[in-house]
Design a protein around this motif. Structure first.
Motif: not given
Length: 351
Positions: A239-246, A293-314
């Motif tokens: 659930t955490t992985a799914l919501m981190s991405i969402a 607070e941990a959830k916000m960190n997880q969501y920030a992790r999700g945003e960083r993941f999306i941003e890094e994916v777009e940087r490496k493979a738009p």
């Protein structure tokens, strides 16, 4: 027979919390409604064009709510979930008076949340639908209070919030498997909601060992994590992985999809991020207990993941919506290249 939560106790304690909150004028609420009438259709189109997620055609219905109205709307979902757990025998509140105590505690939590939520895409799980539309809410007093406190440009701030909630709407209504998968995780957690006596003993033993070792009692799951079984933690990780991405995807989109009309998006993001991280007193305690607070960190992790994916493979971030299996693992959140390799996205960008 297991008792249920005392919903009258929930409302009573929640209203005590809300009684301390400021209230906007009727004129301010009317202006807010007029703005969202114009903003929502524009934001919907921007989200669809930016993400490539297409939802069923038609106008987006939304509601501008008071804090009390938001509370009542969400209580319907809580009642549904708790009744579902008790009907399966997975939630036992048979200790005398525990229904009132639990209700009062839940009311304090929900009352506090009602003073913080800006917008929400409500899945309406209690309707029992695997597909279809949810409901879009904007909480007027909280939006107006933040605009006053930080001097936000109102029209831009409202557009920014709408982009986030409409991204969630696009996820749940534009990704065929998303809503059903999320609902299945909720159902699975409810199936194992009540720990066995052995699991309760082990939970207290773990808590004692952490205290003796000088480790934090609460982890990223908050107070509930103390009593989680290994099986529950597995479901929670999914659930955490799914919501981190969402949530991460929602934050990523809201800061970019409306750049032409929301040039101050970065200011909004920085200001609210700082507000969360600098919370003190009761707000800090509540965030810790709920694991926010941990959830916000997880969501920030999700945003960083999306941003890094777009940087490496738009364009490759769209691949996360391929299937439940396309959601990144814990290791892939830390090393985006692992996910890109698994998805076959490094050779060429997704158009």
């Amino acid at each position: 027979m297991a008792k249920s939560i005392s919903w009258s106790a929930v409302m009573a304690s929640a209203k005590v919390v809300l009684a301390r909150s400021s209230k906007p004028t009727d004129e301010e609420i009317d202006e807010l409604i007029r703005d969202f009438d114009e903003i929502v259709p524009i934001a919907k189109q921007q989200v669809e064009e930016f993400t490539g997620l297409l939802v069923p055609p038609g106008e987006v219905s939304f509601k501008v709510l008071s804090r009390e109205e938001w509370l009542e709307a969400n209580l319907d979902s809580y009642k549904y979930l708790i009744s579902k757990a008790t009907s399966k025998g997975n939630l036992d509140l048979t200790v005398p008076g525990s229904d009132v105590v639990s209700g009062a505690g839940l009311g304090v939590v929900m009352g506090w949340m009602a003073t913080r939520v800006l917008g929400q895409y409500d899945l309406l799980l209690q309707n029992g639908r695997e597909n279809g539309s949810g409901s879009l809410y904007f909480v007027a007093p909280n939006l107006i209070e933040l605009e006053r406190r930080f001097g936000f440009q109102k029209r831009q701030f409202r557009h920014w919030v709408a982009l986030h909630e409409l991204t969630h709407r696009a996820q749940f209504e534009g990704v065929p498997w998303f809503r059903c998968y999320f609902s299945s995780l909720v159902d699975e957690m409810l199936e194992i909601a009540q720990p066995s006596p052995t699991e309760m003993v082990e939970a207290f033993s773990k808590a004692a060992r952490r205290l003796v070792a000088g480790e934090p009692l609460l982890d990223e799951t908050g107070l509930a994590g103390i009593f989680m079984s290994d099986r529950q933690r597995i479901v929670m990780e999914k659930t955490t992985a799914l919501m981190s991405i969402a949530e991460g995807h929602g934050d990523w989109v809201m800061d970019r999809a409306g750049r032409d009309v929301v040039p101050e998006a970065w200011q909004f993001s920085r200001t609210l991020s700082h507000r969360r991280s600098s919370s003190q007193g009761a707000a800090k305690i509540m965030q810790s207990l709920l694991g926010l607070e941990a959830k916000m960190n997880q969501y920030a992790r999700g945003e960083r993941f999306i941003e890094e994916v777009e940087r490496k493979a738009p364009g490759s971030s769209r691949l996360v919506w391929t299937s439940p299996e396309s959601i990144p693992t814990k290791e892939e959140f830390s090393d985006v290249s692992l996910w890109l390799n698994r998805m076959g996205a490094l050779a060429s960008s997704v158009m």
